[in-house]
Write an enzyme that holds these catalytic residues in place. Structure first.
Site, PDB file in Angstrom:
ATOM      1  CG  ASP A  71      44.263  21.497 -11.637  1.00 27.92           C
ATOM      2  OD1 ASP A  71      44.544  22.378 -12.483  1.00 27.92           O
ATOM      3  OD2 ASP A  71      43.877  20.360 -11.960  1.00 27.92           O
TER       4      ASP A  71
ATOM      5  CG  ASP B 236      46.369  20.342 -14.841  1.00 31.03           C
ATOM      6  OD1 ASP B 236      45.657  19.508 -14.274  1.00 31.03           O
ATOM      7  OD2 ASP B 236      45.997  21.519 -15.065  1.00 31.03           O
TER       8      ASP B 236
ATOM      9  CG  ASP C 201      45.016  16.660 -11.917  1.00 29.29           C
ATOM     10  OD1 ASP C 201      44.702  16.151 -10.819  1.00 29.29           O
ATOM     11  OD2 ASP C 201      44.212  17.304 -12.629  1.00 29.29           O
TER      12      ASP C 201
HETATM   13  P1  8DG Z   1      42.468  25.506 -14.421  1.00 25.22           P
HETATM   14  O1  8DG Z   1      42.993  24.270 -13.741  1.00 25.22           O
HETATM   15  O2  8DG Z   1      43.523  26.540 -14.616  1.00 25.22           O
HETATM   16  O3  8DG Z   1      41.264  26.047 -13.763  1.00 25.22           O
HETATM   17  O4  8DG Z   1      42.020  25.097 -15.895  1.00 25.22           O
HETATM   18  P2  8DG Z   1      42.582  23.911 -16.768  1.00 25.22           P
HETATM   19  O5  8DG Z   1      43.991  23.564 -16.389  1.00 25.22           O
HETATM   20  O6  8DG Z   1      42.339  24.260 -18.180  1.00 25.22           O
HETATM   21  O7  8DG Z   1      41.586  22.718 -16.412  1.00 25.22           O
HETATM   22  P3  8DG Z   1      41.833  21.251 -15.810  1.00 25.22           P
HETATM   23  O8  8DG Z   1      40.533  20.809 -15.230  1.00 25.22           O
HETATM   24  O9  8DG Z   1      42.991  21.205 -14.882  1.00 25.22           O
HETATM   25  O10 8DG Z   1      42.085  20.318 -17.078  1.00 25.22           O
HETATM   26  C1  8DG Z   1      43.213  20.442 -17.926  1.00 25.22           C
HETATM   27  C2  8DG Z   1      42.994  19.666 -19.198  1.00 25.22           C
HETATM   28  O11 8DG Z   1      43.145  18.276 -18.994  1.00 25.22           O
HETATM   29  C3  8DG Z   1      41.590  19.841 -19.757  1.00 25.22           C
HETATM   30  O12 8DG Z   1      41.672  20.303 -21.090  1.00 25.22           O
HETATM   31  C4  8DG Z   1      41.006  18.453 -19.763  1.00 25.22           C
HETATM   32  C5  8DG Z   1      42.248  17.600 -19.870  1.00 25.22           C
HETATM   33  N1  8DG Z   1      42.123  16.192 -19.522  1.00 25.22           N
HETATM   34  C6  8DG Z   1      42.522  15.159 -20.358  1.00 25.22           C
HETATM   35  N2  8DG Z   1      42.251  13.983 -19.779  1.00 25.22           N
HETATM   36  C7  8DG Z   1      41.709  14.241 -18.563  1.00 25.22           C
HETATM   37  C8  8DG Z   1      41.271  13.393 -17.525  1.00 25.22           C
HETATM   38  O13 8DG Z   1      41.315  12.166 -17.614  1.00 25.22           O
HETATM   39  N3  8DG Z   1      40.797  14.019 -16.409  1.00 25.22           N
HETATM   40  C9  8DG Z   1      40.780  15.391 -16.313  1.00 25.22           C
HETATM   41  N4  8DG Z   1      40.319  15.951 -15.187  1.00 25.22           N
HETATM   42  N5  8DG Z   1      41.189  16.212 -17.281  1.00 25.22           N
HETATM   43  C10 8DG Z   1      41.645  15.641 -18.406  1.00 25.22           C
HETATM   44  O14 8DG Z   1      43.038  15.325 -21.459  1.00 25.22           O
HETATM   45 MN    MN Z   2      44.427  22.792 -14.461  1.00 21.97          MN
HETATM   46 MN    MN Z   3      43.635  19.250 -13.690  1.00 24.40          MN
END
Ligand code: 8DG
Ligand code: MN
Ligand code: MN
Length: 373
Positions: free
Chosen positions: A204, A206, A297
């Protein structure tokens, strides 16, 4: 002169937040195997077992050489008997019987497919498996009661399970930036998550959004999301209100709270993908879809919480988990994506940057690109 075999490299620290874990991974075959077992244990609700594998794999991610002999593990932390055995099997036989068994098991494969649907967690995936469902078509045919999020997840399953490229992330960033600055000039929009760690692809995109004048960020997200929606750029979204109450003190529970309390929007964007290929064959051009569904996100943070949010959202998930564990057990401090609290002095510790937070914790600063634990 000492024998080369007695020369020991620097010892690897126990907590992932004390290590520099850059890309690339020199031990991918081994970390994949351990992560499959961690996931399988998680599917089976064996939290302790899952954590043991989930802590061993990142140790191998952090070292800048390939482990080729089982004995190489002797100088490494976080390896219990079971993880050692897996590494031994793979280094000696080329593969692990146990990992192969998991990979071929109907349960693991099914839960993997189901939990890959946006909005479907491990519990739901398992329930569907217990009910005898096995494929996405089963879900579609059975007209299973899906919520709006799962419905969208199922509909865009293929797109959402193909990696987001860095180029696509940059395109989304332009769209988001344009929308945010339209309503709040001076706002800061930061790409976080895996891309902030230097990854070339992710699941995704962020973003953190803030404004240097605290309070200006209030009411922003709804305007941005409404506008994006009116432009036909959103295939799905759900919003979450800000539910953060500034505490005067924090309990250990606050660091175990996986979800944060920022105003946020979890969405599926519709990204235009103009067909860059030349008009090639005679295949009907209308049949070629010129867009892709992408998970995005959006998180809005007050400026004073921005460094904590940035540290929290940059990840990796394991790095975050370890930061919080280190804070509690080694420093008697409570960390989450909003704040840092010192339980010995009973004070909140403010920060203007990620560097400040590492300094409060008495940790060497680790660059985002070195947080790929
Ligand atoms: P990817 O998307 O590249 O596969 O990996 P990522 O970017 O490391 O994973 P992610 O699932 O998009 O999560 C990014 C970071 O956000 C992860 O360290 C967890 C953090 N995070 C928070 N709060 C929250 C929350 O409320 N929901 C989610 N889903 N993630 C959160 O700090
Ligand atoms: Mn991510
Ligand atoms: Mn995410």
């Amino acid at each position: 002169e000492s024998d080369a075999s007695e020369v020991e490299g620097p010892t690897v620290p126990v907590y992932a937040c004390q290590r520099r874990t850059a890309l690339p991974n020199w031990n991918q075959i081994l970390t994949d195997a351990l992560e499959i077992l961690a996931e399988e244990a998680e599917f089976g609700n064996s939290e302790g077992r899952s954590l043991a594998f989930a802590r061993a794999a990142p140790v191998l991610r952090s070292i800048p050489y390939a482990v080729t002999r089982f004995e190489d593990l002797n100088s490494l932390p976080c390896f219990g008997a079971h993880s050692r055995k897996i590494v031994q099997e793979i280094t000696e036989d080329g593969s692990s019987v146990e990992v192969q068994r998991v990979l071929h098991s109907e349960r693991y494969r099914t839960l993997k497919v189901f939990s890959g649907i946006f909005g479907v967690g491990k519990k739901t995936a398992d329930r569907w498996y217990q009910e005898g469902l096995r494929t996405l078509d089963d879900l579609r045919k059975k007209e299973k009661k899906l919520n709006r999020q799962q419905e969208a997840g199922l509909q865009h399953y293929t797109d959402l399970n193909s990696p987001v490229t860095r180029l696509e992330a940059d395109k989304i960033q332009h769209v988001v930036q344009d929308a945010v600055l339209r309503f709040l000039p001076g706002a800061i929009i930061t790409l976080t998550g895996g891309f902030q760690r230097g990854k070339q692809s992710g699941h995704d995109v962020d973003f953190l959004i803030t404004h240097p004048t605290e309070g200006k960020e209030m009411g922003l997200l709804i305007k941005v999301v409404s506008w994006l929606s009116s432009q036909g750029l959103l295939l799905y979204h759900h919003m979450k209100q800000n539910s953060y109450k500034e505490p005067t003190q924090m309990s250990v529970q606050a660091s175990k709270d996986r979800l944060d309390h920022f105003e946020s929007c979890f969405s599926i964007f519709k990204l235009d993908t103009p067909n860059e290929q030349m008009e090639s064959s005679s295949t009907a051009a209308e049949n070629i879809r010129n867009w892709k569904a992408l998970r995005v996100d959006l998180v809005v943070t007050p400026f004073s919480q921005y460094p904590f949010a940035l540290l929290g959202w940059t990840g990796s998930k394991h790095f975050e988990r370890e930061l919080r564990r280190f804070a509690v057990h080694e420093r008697k401090m409570i960390l989450n994506s909003h704040a840092l609290y010192d339980t010995k002095q009973n004070v909140m510790l403010p920060a203007h940057s990620e560097e400040d937070i590492f300094a409060h914790l008495g940790l060497d600063y680790i660059l985002p690109t070195e947080r790929n634990a």
